[in-house]
Scaffold this motif. Structure first.
Motif, PDB file in Angstrom:
ATOM      1  N   PRO A 177       0.803  -1.223   0.000  1.00  0.00           N
ATOM      2  CA  PRO A 177       0.000   0.000   0.000  1.00  0.00           C
ATOM      3  C   PRO A 177       0.840   1.279   0.000  1.00  0.00           C
ATOM      4  CG  PRO A 177      -0.880  -1.568   1.581  1.00  0.00           C
ATOM      5  CD  PRO A 177       0.423  -2.128   1.086  1.00  0.00           C
ATOM      6  N   VAL A 178       1.985   1.266   0.660  1.00  0.00           N
ATOM      7  CA  VAL A 178       2.838   2.455   0.665  1.00  0.00           C
ATOM      8  C   VAL A 178       3.323   2.746  -0.754  1.00  0.00           C
ATOM      9  CG1 VAL A 178       5.044   3.420   1.478  1.00  0.00           C
ATOM     10  CG2 VAL A 178       3.528   2.215   3.081  1.00  0.00           C
ATOM     11  N   CYS A 179       3.764   1.705  -1.463  1.00  0.00           N
ATOM     12  CA  CYS A 179       4.197   1.899  -2.856  1.00  0.00           C
ATOM     13  C   CYS A 179       3.037   2.391  -3.715  1.00  0.00           C
ATOM     14  CB  CYS A 179       4.768   0.597  -3.428  1.00  0.00           C
ATOM     15  SG  CYS A 179       6.396   0.186  -2.764  1.00  0.00           S
ATOM     16  N   TYR A 180       1.844   1.839  -3.498  1.00  0.00           N
ATOM     17  CA  TYR A 180       0.676   2.313  -4.258  1.00  0.00           C
ATOM     18  C   TYR A 180       0.435   3.800  -3.991  1.00  0.00           C
ATOM     19  CZ  TYR A 180      -4.064   3.695  -5.159  1.00  0.00           C
ATOM     20  OH  TYR A 180      -5.160   4.417  -5.561  1.00  0.00           O
ATOM     21  N   LEU A 181       0.471   4.211  -2.726  1.00  0.00           N
ATOM     22  CA  LEU A 181       0.219   5.623  -2.399  1.00  0.00           C
ATOM     23  C   LEU A 181       1.254   6.538  -3.042  1.00  0.00           C
ATOM     24  CD1 LEU A 181      -0.900   5.314   1.330  1.00  0.00           C
ATOM     25  CD2 LEU A 181      -2.332   5.882  -0.649  1.00  0.00           C
ATOM     26  N   MET A 182       2.488   6.066  -3.121  1.00  0.00           N
ATOM     27  CA  MET A 182       3.536   6.870  -3.752  1.00  0.00           C
ATOM     28  C   MET A 182       3.356   6.920  -5.273  1.00  0.00           C
ATOM     29  SD  MET A 182       6.854   5.792  -1.489  1.00  0.00           S
ATOM     30  CE  MET A 182       7.905   7.137  -2.068  1.00  0.00           C
ATOM     31  N   LEU A 183       2.793   5.862  -5.868  1.00  0.00           N
ATOM     32  CA  LEU A 183       2.610   5.774  -7.303  1.00  0.00           C
ATOM     33  C   LEU A 183       1.282   6.372  -7.762  1.00  0.00           C
ATOM     34  CD1 LEU A 183       3.978   4.567  -9.852  1.00  0.00           C
ATOM     35  CD2 LEU A 183       2.751   2.444  -9.390  1.00  0.00           C
ATOM     36  N   ARG A 184       0.365   6.516  -6.858  1.00  0.00           N
ATOM     37  CA  ARG A 184      -1.014   6.947  -7.165  1.00  0.00           C
ATOM     38  C   ARG A 184      -1.121   8.208  -8.039  1.00  0.00           C
ATOM     39  NH1 ARG A 184      -5.089   8.351  -2.413  1.00  0.00           N
ATOM     40  NH2 ARG A 184      -6.105   9.981  -3.567  1.00  0.00           N
ATOM     41  N   PRO A 185      -0.312   9.239  -7.818  1.00  0.00           N
ATOM     42  CA  PRO A 185      -0.452  10.445  -8.672  1.00  0.00           C
ATOM     43  C   PRO A 185      -0.130  10.188 -10.151  1.00  0.00           C
ATOM     44  CG  PRO A 185       0.847  10.932  -6.709  1.00  0.00           C
ATOM     45  CD  PRO A 185       0.645   9.441  -6.737  1.00  0.00           C
ATOM     46  N   TYR A 186       0.477   9.053 -10.467  1.00  0.00           N
ATOM     47  CA  TYR A 186       0.928   8.818 -11.841  1.00  0.00           C
ATOM     48  C   TYR A 186       0.039   7.840 -12.616  1.00  0.00           C
ATOM     49  CZ  TYR A 186       4.687  11.043  -9.456  1.00  0.00           C
ATOM     50  OH  TYR A 186       5.394  11.923  -8.690  1.00  0.00           O
TER      51      TYR A 186
END
Length: 187
Positions: A177-186
């Protein structure tokens, strides 16, 4: 020691079933790793009208729920609630299977999303992503072996493996989930 824990520990180990399930675990590991490798190369067309944009947040949610269930399982076993621990661990395994099937399906039908951040956050993202992927790949067969040991009443082996498998599995469940949150804007 609680009565419930004593009753579970008194159950005899089923070595024959354990050997068979370990073989199944190796086959599953091979299939899963092959699927993950193939999903990077294969793009299947989505049926007309299908929208998969909700899947990345779904994956993050399933991983987060898995982390919560893993923590509950640890609390249960520390309290001697073996039945509740077993149920929580089976739920965590179910969430992991749901995640894996959905994740592979998503990545076989969608192009990868590239991280667009810069500077130190780029390094943090790729560190988390790489350690997440490596930890997931390394821990997968051992998660299965730990499960097999518990289900076949080989509790000494289960405890030995769980001491290092559990933190790895929890790390994977949290960093997803942390990686998803970091990738979410893209996306």
């Amino acid at each position: 020691m609680s009565n419930e824990r004593s009753e579970w520990l008194a159950r005899p180990a089923n070595e024959a079933l354990s050997r068979k399930l370990k073989a199944v675990a190796w086959v599953l590991t091979t299939v899963v790793l092959a699927l993950v490798a193939v999903m990077q190369k294969v793009r299947l067309p989505l049926p007309e009208g299908w929208d998969t944009s909700m899947l990345p947040p779904f994956h993050a949610g399933v991983n987060a729920a898995g982390a919560i269930v893993l923590i509950l399982a640890l609390v249960f076993i520390k309290q001697g609630k073996v039945g509740a621990h077993r149920a929580a661990m089976l739920a965590a395994m179910g969430l992991s299977v749901l995640f894996l099937l959905s994740y592979v399906a998503y990545h076989m039908t969608n192009d990868p999303t590239r991280y667009g951040g810069e500077g130190a956050m780029r390094g943090v993202y790729f560190f988390l992503l790489i350690t997440h992927i490596v930890s997931a790949a390394v821990s997968f067969p051992f998660i299965l072996f730990t499960l097999v040991a518990g289900l076949t009443n080989r509790f000494d082996a289960h405890r030995k493996m769980a001491r290092w498998v559990f933190p790895l599995w929890l790390y994977v469940a949290v960093t997803g989930p942390v990686c998803y949150l970091m990738l979410r804007p893209y996306y």
